[in-house]
Scaffold this active site. Structure first.
Site, short mmCIF file in Angstrom:
data_model
loop_
_atom_site.label_atom_id
_atom_site.label_comp_id
_atom_site.label_asym_id
_atom_site.label_seq_id
_atom_site.Cartn_x
_atom_site.Cartn_y
_atom_site.Cartn_z
NE ARG A 106 -2.09 1.09 4.21
CZ ARG A 106 -2.52 1.60 4.59
NH1 ARG A 106 -4.13 1.35 5.03
NH2 ARG A 106 -1.82 2.12 5.86
CB CYS A 108 -1.29 6.16 2.69
SG CYS A 108 -2.79 7.11 3.21
#
Length: 131
Positions: A106, A108
């Site tokens: 991920r 972010c």
């Protein structure tokens, strides 16, 4: 390699010239989802990042399912936040969906703005069953 557009009424219709997802070679590339109600196209949550995040994840799960995938098959996500101060709250809700088994890779990032004044947007890449 054959490209297949994924379309479902269980997620909001695209607001521009893009597909909800594209499947190619057993991989599903899902466009970013914001907190739009799939039925009305209106934003959900009135600025409440918790409500928005839950709607975003619901929309994303609907696209994954329509593409022959599921949250457990997600390889990578990108989370876009209008305010990085919302990270802990969004991360906790995100973990409810992606915190089992092998969590996806991920990124972010905080962004200056998101479509329709959204506070959170999430996209993903997942494995998908081939037709």
């Amino acid at each position: 390699m054959q490209l297949e557009a994924v379309i479902t009424v269980a997620a909001p219709a695209p607001v521009g010239p893009y597909s909800q997802a594209v499947k190619a070679g057993g991989v599903l590339y899902c466009s970013g989802q914001i907190a739009l109600d799939p039925q009305t196209g209106a934003m959900v949550g009135a600025g409440d990042v918790e409500a928005e995040t839950r709607q975003v994840l619901s929309n994303l799960k609907a696209v994954l399912e329509a593409g022959g995938s599921s949250p457990s098959q997600v390889l990578r996500t990108t989370v876009f936040l209008a305010d990085l101060g919302d990270f802990a709250l969004v991360n906790g809700i995100y973990a409810e969906v992606f915190g089992q088994g092998v969590s996806p890779a991920r990124a972010c990032v905080e962004v200056a703005a998101l479509p329709k004044g959204a506070r959170v947007e999430i996209d993903c890449i997942a494995l998908a069953a081939e037709a």
